[in-house]
Design a protein around this motif. Sequence first.
Motif, short mmCIF file in Angstrom:
data_model
loop_
_atom_site.label_atom_id
_atom_site.label_comp_id
_atom_site.label_asym_id
_atom_site.label_seq_id
_atom_site.Cartn_x
_atom_site.Cartn_y
_atom_site.Cartn_z
N GLN A 52 0.83 -1.20 0.00
CA GLN A 52 0.00 0.00 0.00
C GLN A 52 0.86 1.26 0.00
O GLN A 52 0.54 2.25 -0.68
N THR A 53 1.97 1.21 0.73
CA THR A 53 2.87 2.37 0.75
C THR A 53 3.46 2.63 -0.62
O THR A 53 3.47 3.77 -1.11
N LEU A 54 3.96 1.57 -1.28
CA LEU A 54 4.50 1.71 -2.63
C LEU A 54 3.43 2.22 -3.59
O LEU A 54 3.67 3.15 -4.37
N TYR A 55 2.25 1.60 -3.51
CA TYR A 55 1.19 1.97 -4.45
C TYR A 55 0.79 3.43 -4.28
O TYR A 55 0.60 4.16 -5.26
N ASN A 56 0.66 3.86 -3.04
CA ASN A 56 0.23 5.23 -2.79
C ASN A 56 1.27 6.25 -3.23
O ASN A 56 0.93 7.31 -3.75
N PHE A 57 2.55 5.92 -3.03
CA PHE A 57 3.60 6.86 -3.44
C PHE A 57 3.74 6.94 -4.95
O PHE A 57 3.88 8.04 -5.50
N VAL A 58 3.73 5.79 -5.62
CA VAL A 58 4.01 5.78 -7.06
C VAL A 58 2.77 6.06 -7.90
O VAL A 58 2.77 6.95 -8.75
N PHE A 59 1.69 5.32 -7.64
CA PHE A 59 0.54 5.37 -8.55
C PHE A 59 -0.54 6.36 -8.11
O PHE A 59 -1.32 6.82 -8.95
N VAL A 60 -0.60 6.67 -6.83
CA VAL A 60 -1.57 7.67 -6.39
C VAL A 60 -0.92 9.05 -6.32
O VAL A 60 -1.34 9.97 -7.01
N GLY A 61 0.13 9.18 -5.51
CA GLY A 61 0.80 10.46 -5.40
C GLY A 61 1.69 10.79 -6.58
O GLY A 61 1.63 11.90 -7.13
N GLY A 62 2.53 9.84 -7.01
CA GLY A 62 3.47 10.09 -8.11
C GLY A 62 2.78 10.39 -9.42
O GLY A 62 3.15 11.32 -10.15
N LEU A 63 1.76 9.59 -9.75
CA LEU A 63 1.05 9.82 -11.00
C LEU A 63 0.24 11.11 -10.94
O LEU A 63 0.06 11.78 -11.97
N ALA A 64 -0.26 11.47 -9.76
CA ALA A 64 -0.95 12.75 -9.63
C ALA A 64 0.02 13.91 -9.88
O ALA A 64 -0.34 14.92 -10.49
N PHE A 65 1.27 13.76 -9.42
CA PHE A 65 2.30 14.79 -9.64
C PHE A 65 2.57 14.99 -11.13
O PHE A 65 2.51 16.10 -11.65
N SER A 66 2.88 13.89 -11.82
CA SER A 66 3.19 14.01 -13.26
C SER A 66 1.94 14.31 -14.06
O SER A 66 1.98 15.07 -15.04
#
Length: 605
Positions: A52-66
């Motif tokens: 969940q930590t990986l998913y939230n950082f990369v696909f939830v937060g990271g993808l929202a950033f880009s």
Amino acid sequence: MKDKFEEANSRKASRASRASQGNFSLMDVAESEFNDPFQQLMAKAGNHGRYQTLYNFVFVGGLAFSGAMIYMNIILALNVPDHWCMVPGRENTNFTLEEWRDITLPKENDNRGKPKFSKCEMFRANFSEITDWSAWNISDKTNKSETCQNGWSYDKTWYESTIPTDHNWVCTKDLFVTNVFVVGRVTEVVGSFILGQMGDSYGRRLVYYISVVFCSLGRIGSIMCTSSYTWFLIMSGIVGLSVNSLFQSPQIIGMEISREEDRSRIAFFQSCGWSIGTTLMPLLYWWLGHWDSFMWLTSVPTAMVLFFSKYVIESPRWLISKRRFREAIVQLQKIAKFNGHRFDMTEKELAEIYSREKQDVTYGIASLFSGWRLARNTIIMGFSWCVVAVSYFTLVLFSSRMAGNPFLNFLYQSVVEIPAYIVGRYLGDTYGRRFTNSVSFLISFVTCVPIIMYATDERHEYLMIYLATFIKFLNALTFFTVNLQCLEIYPTCMRQTGVALGTILANAIGVLAPYLVYLGTTVNIRAPYYILGVLFLLGGIGALFLPETLHKKLPDTMEEAGHFGQHDKFFSLPKPPPAADQDDDEDGLPTYPELASLRRSEMAA
């Protein structure tokens, strides 16, 4: 079987007795709002672990950033700086630019009613043929004007180049920019309609891949096609088709594989990723100066998310709702392995747990209006989305056209979003989503009043910027809450369709935002705030009639969604449910022995 029901009733009576002592009555809630077997499954696989930590950082937060940069970079790249007709001849004189414009350009009233040099007309005269300026008198100047004959000069105080300055999208082409934004809103409506229902029919993961590819190719294509306005519109439209599901699909999966108390944290992750992206974006353009290098730098990162594809999963909650139990187990085992857990449940055992529930037959968006309560919630949520979207895009588009540094104006409105999300998360988790949503709308309405009163007075320019930034703060707070409510109100089988419907309505009405900005920048600067003020007032009143979603499980079926919030009291704040018995925590719900056997297998291991 009779013993199991008696045991369940005994435990329910015990919880009700404790709840009555804590001023919480189970008669005020529906059992389906708290009884969630899927959370017991996720607890075995790990619902708050490394995955969940990986998913939230990369696909939830990271993808929202880009994704924020690839979505919003077009707003800065399409900015139109101050411009005026290029009139040859000044090079033969000693006139300053201001003196030359006073001689060669007529004046007209701007959006504040103040006289300014015309942007699109020049006096009809051949000033380059005047050889003796000492003998020329200003009375010789003709009052007849004509459209610009030699192109335009642009103020390069802030921008070295933008797309409109490179291709002269001004004056007779001044609606070119507005139409790009309108096409974007229209294609977002179409894309949300198609991809939103695809997410509930064919899966969140498929829609995620389509969104990443379309967004990346569309924006890169638009960079390469600016010389052809038609192709530029087409490429911009491709981005619009998929951009909303780019954010929706990962967030929905993230919420469906996490604990109830982590739902606002996941929404916070995505919102912060968005805000960091929109905060960094104007600084990059200010540094680079040219639209093409800026667009490339802010578009490529979205495509790079594809490098993490091996960590993308399909939502096991959605798979279970579609009775695809074998695939759900595979996804749960993938999560469990990453989290360092074991998940040893057979397809038969999982099917037995959900054998009591019928698979819902849905009819796309029409199913969201299948009952009075669900229809009412859908309509109010849709209107809330409309108000948030219109105000957001109006404020963002307007910010880059206000006086002062356009990059800092954009930056201010982005920076305030992060504290807004912090406040929104605290208020939403403390006083509930409904209260937070309504109060934020109503304060926005009140803030519009002084803007309307003082907007035409240039002496209050900075006050207007501060008040507009405060409305943007409230808008971000409301967006956070509305987005969270939308994800929590709709059932699993219709969740992405419900979110997509909100996006469809938001973008359908959001088509007005570019025209509101056009109206405010060319006709009357107060006009957008008259309209926004009325929308804020109606949104604040409507939000009071939504059900509270705090402390309640995500509804899984249409029946649960149809009864969601029916026992809520209008004048009340949400209370957490009573704690379950210890044996309930360890072995799951007593009516699901398969979960207890899974627990025993874990202990044996």
